[in-house]
Design a protein around this motif. Sequence first.
Motif, PDB file in Angstrom:
ATOM      1  N   SER A   2      -2.853  -1.343  -7.277  1.00 35.33           N
ATOM      2  CA  SER A   2      -3.700  -1.348  -8.478  1.00 35.33           C
ATOM      3  C   SER A   2      -4.314   0.016  -8.763  1.00 35.33           C
ATOM      4  O   SER A   2      -4.721   0.292  -9.882  1.00 35.33           O
ATOM      5  CB  SER A   2      -4.795  -2.401  -8.357  1.00 35.33           C
ATOM      6  OG  SER A   2      -5.589  -2.150  -7.208  1.00 35.33           O
ATOM      7  N   ASP A   3      -4.382   0.889  -7.749  1.00 37.89           N
ATOM      8  CA  ASP A   3      -4.960   2.221  -7.914  1.00 37.89           C
ATOM      9  C   ASP A   3      -3.904   3.318  -8.042  1.00 37.89           C
ATOM     10  O   ASP A   3      -4.242   4.494  -8.115  1.00 37.89           O
ATOM     11  CB  ASP A   3      -5.854   2.554  -6.709  1.00 37.89           C
ATOM     12  CG  ASP A   3      -7.012   1.591  -6.567  1.00 37.89           C
ATOM     13  OD1 ASP A   3      -7.516   1.115  -7.605  1.00 37.89           O
ATOM     14  OD2 ASP A   3      -7.405   1.306  -5.419  1.00 37.89           O
ATOM     15  N   ALA A   4      -2.638   2.935  -8.055  1.00 35.54           N
ATOM     16  CA  ALA A   4      -1.554   3.918  -7.983  1.00 35.54           C
ATOM     17  C   ALA A   4      -1.081   4.432  -9.336  1.00 35.54           C
ATOM     18  O   ALA A   4      -0.113   5.171  -9.390  1.00 35.54           O
ATOM     19  CB  ALA A   4      -0.372   3.327  -7.215  1.00 35.54           C
ATOM     20  N   GLY A   5      -1.734   4.051 -10.410  1.00 40.68           N
ATOM     21  CA  GLY A   5      -1.316   4.542 -11.716  1.00 40.68           C
ATOM     22  C   GLY A   5      -0.209   3.681 -12.288  1.00 40.68           C
ATOM     23  O   GLY A   5      -0.212   2.464 -12.142  1.00 40.68           O
ATOM     24  N   GLU A  24      -4.243  -8.114  -0.615  1.00 43.46           N
ATOM     25  CA  GLU A  24      -4.902  -6.958  -0.007  1.00 43.46           C
ATOM     26  C   GLU A  24      -5.365  -7.292   1.408  1.00 43.46           C
ATOM     27  O   GLU A  24      -6.539  -7.259   1.748  1.00 43.46           O
ATOM     28  CB  GLU A  24      -6.033  -6.445  -0.898  1.00 43.46           C
ATOM     29  CG  GLU A  24      -5.510  -5.937  -2.232  1.00 43.46           C
ATOM     30  CD  GLU A  24      -6.564  -5.314  -3.123  1.00 43.46           C
ATOM     31  OE1 GLU A  24      -7.715  -5.142  -2.678  1.00 43.46           O
ATOM     32  OE2 GLU A  24      -6.225  -4.987  -4.262  1.00 43.46           O
ATOM     33  N   LEU A  35      -3.509   4.032  -0.964  1.00 43.44           N
ATOM     34  CA  LEU A  35      -3.720   3.551  -2.327  1.00 43.44           C
ATOM     35  C   LEU A  35      -3.180   2.137  -2.441  1.00 43.44           C
ATOM     36  O   LEU A  35      -2.018   1.885  -2.106  1.00 43.44           O
ATOM     37  CB  LEU A  35      -2.959   4.412  -3.338  1.00 43.44           C
ATOM     38  CG  LEU A  35      -3.445   5.815  -3.613  1.00 43.44           C
ATOM     39  CD1 LEU A  35      -2.439   6.551  -4.483  1.00 43.44           C
ATOM     40  CD2 LEU A  35      -4.794   5.765  -4.297  1.00 43.44           C
ATOM     41  N   GLU A  36      -4.012   1.215  -2.900  1.00 42.52           N
ATOM     42  CA  GLU A  36      -3.506  -0.106  -3.268  1.00 42.52           C
ATOM     43  C   GLU A  36      -2.677   0.089  -4.532  1.00 42.52           C
ATOM     44  O   GLU A  36      -2.886   1.037  -5.294  1.00 42.52           O
ATOM     45  CB  GLU A  36      -4.669  -1.076  -3.533  1.00 42.52           C
ATOM     46  CG  GLU A  36      -5.506  -1.385  -2.315  1.00 42.52           C
ATOM     47  CD  GLU A  36      -4.799  -2.272  -1.286  1.00 42.52           C
ATOM     48  OE1 GLU A  36      -3.777  -2.912  -1.622  1.00 42.52           O
ATOM     49  OE2 GLU A  36      -5.281  -2.313  -0.143  1.00 42.52           O
ATOM     50  N   ASP A  87      -4.317   9.127   3.214  1.00 38.82           N
ATOM     51  CA  ASP A  87      -4.940   8.465   2.081  1.00 38.82           C
ATOM     52  C   ASP A  87      -4.125   7.216   1.782  1.00 38.82           C
ATOM     53  O   ASP A  87      -2.894   7.249   1.814  1.00 38.82           O
ATOM     54  CB  ASP A  87      -4.959   9.392   0.869  1.00 38.82           C
ATOM     55  CG  ASP A  87      -5.792   8.837  -0.273  1.00 38.82           C
ATOM     56  OD1 ASP A  87      -6.736   8.062  -0.021  1.00 38.82           O
ATOM     57  OD2 ASP A  87      -5.483   9.163  -1.439  1.00 38.82           O
ATOM     58  N   GLU A 128       1.711  -6.800  -8.406  1.00 40.58           N
ATOM     59  CA  GLU A 128       0.333  -6.387  -8.146  1.00 40.58           C
ATOM     60  C   GLU A 128      -0.661  -7.525  -8.317  1.00 40.58           C
ATOM     61  O   GLU A 128      -1.597  -7.668  -7.529  1.00 40.58           O
ATOM     62  CB  GLU A 128      -0.027  -5.202  -9.046  1.00 40.58           C
ATOM     63  CG  GLU A 128      -1.247  -4.443  -8.614  1.00 40.58           C
ATOM     64  CD  GLU A 128      -2.534  -5.067  -9.114  1.00 40.58           C
ATOM     65  OE1 GLU A 128      -3.527  -5.002  -8.372  1.00 40.58           O
ATOM     66  OE2 GLU A 128      -2.541  -5.619 -10.224  1.00 40.58           O
ATOM     67  N   VAL A 156       0.855  -1.181   0.000  1.00 40.56           N
ATOM     68  CA  VAL A 156       0.000   0.000   0.000  1.00 40.56           C
ATOM     69  C   VAL A 156       0.893   1.233   0.000  1.00 40.56           C
ATOM     70  O   VAL A 156       1.978   1.226   0.590  1.00 40.56           O
ATOM     71  CB  VAL A 156      -0.901   0.015   1.264  1.00 40.56           C
ATOM     72  CG1 VAL A 156      -1.753   1.258   1.331  1.00 40.56           C
ATOM     73  CG2 VAL A 156      -1.778  -1.218   1.319  1.00 40.56           C
TER      74      VAL A 156
END
Length: 152
Positions: A65-68, A82, A62-63, A60, A77, A49
């Motif tokens: 997968s959501d980090a761009g 998770e 971010l996993e 905030d 990933e 994370v």
Amino acid sequence: MSEYELSKLGPVDYLVIEFPEGQQSFSGEVVEELLKLVEAGTIRVIDAVILTKDDDGTVDALELSDAGDLGALVELEAELAELLAADDVEHLANAMDPGSVAGVLVYENTWAAPFASAARRAGGQLIANGRIPIQAIIASLEADEALESRGA
């Protein structure tokens, strides 16, 4: 995870690496070394994370997968479980300085899995563990050297 997989699981650890504002880099050498540990079978990443803590203390998470753009981290990933819950993230973020960014890594010490499994099969259980920070080791060695140089 199945019961069989859990019985084979090695010790699981986590670490939080904080970067001051503007100095965070989740690429380059850090990622290369992490991937080397995974490829060598030394560790298996269970969760990762990225935490940000604003100057006002707002956190905030971010996993990956959501980090761009994950770059080389994309290899990890797909395997992540998770595992970290919101309470875990909040607890870990308490150690962070405002304005910083941190990478949180939960990993299995696969190198120790056979030993840990054997200990469990023998009826043993881990009741304590810990780490000695490298800064403490360096300080201790320097203190010893200072004593020796004074003839103590």
